[in-house]
Write a protein that holds these residues in place. Sequence first.
Motif, PDB file in Angstrom:
ATOM      1  N   PRO A  14       0.965  -1.278  -0.067  1.00 57.74           N
ATOM      2  CA  PRO A  14       0.136   0.084   0.146  1.00 57.74           C
ATOM      3  C   PRO A  14       0.834   1.411  -0.126  1.00 57.74           C
ATOM      4  CG  PRO A  14      -0.070  -0.929   2.311  1.00 57.74           C
ATOM      5  CD  PRO A  14       0.677  -1.899   1.261  1.00 57.74           C
ATOM      6  N   ASP A  15       2.092   1.154   0.460  1.00 60.97           N
ATOM      7  CA  ASP A  15       2.977   2.378   0.445  1.00 60.97           C
ATOM      8  C   ASP A  15       3.066   2.857  -1.091  1.00 60.97           C
ATOM      9  OD1 ASP A  15       4.394  -0.148   0.204  1.00 60.97           O
ATOM     10  OD2 ASP A  15       6.384   1.115   0.406  1.00 60.97           O
ATOM     11  N   ARG A  16       2.802   1.957  -2.056  1.00 64.79           N
ATOM     12  CA  ARG A  16       2.949   2.515  -3.415  1.00 64.79           C
ATOM     13  C   ARG A  16       1.824   3.636  -3.840  1.00 64.79           C
ATOM     14  NH1 ARG A  16       5.522  -2.980  -6.360  1.00 64.79           N
ATOM     15  NH2 ARG A  16       7.285  -2.907  -4.916  1.00 64.79           N
ATOM     16  N   LEU A  17       0.834   3.352  -3.014  1.00 65.37           N
ATOM     17  CA  LEU A  17      -0.149   4.433  -3.383  1.00 65.37           C
ATOM     18  C   LEU A  17      -0.093   5.629  -2.399  1.00 65.37           C
ATOM     19  CD1 LEU A  17      -3.297   1.851  -3.404  1.00 65.37           C
ATOM     20  CD2 LEU A  17      -1.990   3.004  -5.223  1.00 65.37           C
ATOM     21  N   ASP A  18       0.221   5.218  -1.080  1.00 62.77           N
ATOM     22  CA  ASP A  18       0.401   6.236  -0.026  1.00 62.77           C
ATOM     23  C   ASP A  18       1.689   6.125   0.749  1.00 62.77           C
ATOM     24  OD1 ASP A  18       0.072   7.755   2.254  1.00 62.77           O
ATOM     25  OD2 ASP A  18      -1.947   8.284   1.776  1.00 62.77           O
ATOM     26  N   PRO A  19       2.655   6.967   0.925  1.00 64.07           N
ATOM     27  CA  PRO A  19       3.878   6.583   1.663  1.00 64.07           C
ATOM     28  C   PRO A  19       3.540   6.435   3.096  1.00 64.07           C
ATOM     29  CG  PRO A  19       4.217   8.667   0.397  1.00 64.07           C
ATOM     30  CD  PRO A  19       2.727   8.383   0.061  1.00 64.07           C
ATOM     31  N   TYR A  38      -6.756  -8.233   3.848  1.00 66.47           N
ATOM     32  CA  TYR A  38      -5.883  -7.161   4.125  1.00 66.47           C
ATOM     33  C   TYR A  38      -6.255  -6.052   4.841  1.00 66.47           C
ATOM     34  CZ  TYR A  38      -2.442  -9.816   1.105  1.00 66.47           C
ATOM     35  OH  TYR A  38      -1.859 -10.840   0.459  1.00 66.47           O
ATOM     36  N   HIS A  39      -5.978  -5.579   5.867  1.00 64.25           N
ATOM     37  CA  HIS A  39      -6.190  -4.505   6.521  1.00 64.25           C
ATOM     38  C   HIS A  39      -5.331  -3.384   6.207  1.00 64.25           C
ATOM     39  CE1 HIS A  39      -9.740  -6.130   8.357  1.00 64.25           C
ATOM     40  NE2 HIS A  39      -9.055  -7.540   8.502  1.00 64.25           N
ATOM     41  N   VAL A  40      -5.771  -2.322   5.573  1.00 60.80           N
ATOM     42  CA  VAL A  40      -4.744  -1.300   5.276  1.00 60.80           C
ATOM     43  C   VAL A  40      -4.822   0.098   6.275  1.00 60.80           C
ATOM     44  CG1 VAL A  40      -3.715   0.202   3.622  1.00 60.80           C
ATOM     45  CG2 VAL A  40      -4.511  -1.877   3.037  1.00 60.80           C
ATOM     46  N   THR A  41      -4.019   0.381   6.800  1.00 61.62           N
ATOM     47  CA  THR A  41      -4.159   1.878   7.694  1.00 61.62           C
ATOM     48  C   THR A  41      -3.319   2.942   7.193  1.00 61.62           C
ATOM     49  OG1 THR A  41      -2.499   1.165   9.359  1.00 61.62           O
ATOM     50  CG2 THR A  41      -4.678   0.631   9.910  1.00 61.62           C
ATOM     51  N   GLY A  42      -3.750   4.270   7.509  1.00 62.27           N
ATOM     52  CA  GLY A  42      -2.861   5.174   6.985  1.00 62.27           C
ATOM     53  C   GLY A  42      -2.657   5.685   5.365  1.00 62.27           C
ATOM     54  N   ALA A  43      -3.890   5.100   4.892  1.00 63.62           N
ATOM     55  CA  ALA A  43      -3.872   5.386   3.176  1.00 63.62           C
ATOM     56  C   ALA A  43      -5.064   6.399   2.878  1.00 63.62           C
ATOM     57  CB  ALA A  43      -3.768   4.168   2.563  1.00 63.62           C
ATOM     58  N   VAL A  56       0.910  -2.671  -6.766  1.00 60.31           N
ATOM     59  CA  VAL A  56       0.382  -2.697  -5.614  1.00 60.31           C
ATOM     60  C   VAL A  56       0.050  -4.061  -5.047  1.00 60.31           C
ATOM     61  CG1 VAL A  56      -1.262  -1.714  -3.935  1.00 60.31           C
ATOM     62  CG2 VAL A  56      -0.550  -0.457  -5.708  1.00 60.31           C
ATOM     63  N   LEU A  57      -0.469  -4.884  -5.756  1.00 60.47           N
ATOM     64  CA  LEU A  57      -0.842  -6.293  -5.520  1.00 60.47           C
ATOM     65  C   LEU A  57      -0.005  -7.102  -6.406  1.00 60.47           C
ATOM     66  CD1 LEU A  57      -2.440  -7.961  -3.749  1.00 60.47           C
ATOM     67  CD2 LEU A  57      -3.947  -7.955  -5.706  1.00 60.47           C
TER      68      LEU A  57
END
Length: 66
Positions: A14-19, A38-43, A56-57
């Motif tokens: 996910p850091d490839r979408l939002d650092p 998957y649980h993504v936080t901070g994006a 991303v995937l």
Amino acid sequence: MTALTLLRDLALFPDRLDPGAEVDDMLVTLLPGESAVYHVTGAVLKDPEAPGSRPVLRCVNDLVDG
């Protein structure tokens, strides 16, 4: 994510979408019919389809173009 075929070492970056983004799990292997969440936080996502596409995937058995 639900596998249609064997997905070896499936990884979400996910850091490839939002650092600042982080994911709760990495390198999941799924057999056909198995699922993973998957649980993504901070994006902050501008495109809701982006997490399901390259770069991303990814997984070990991705096809290489060219």
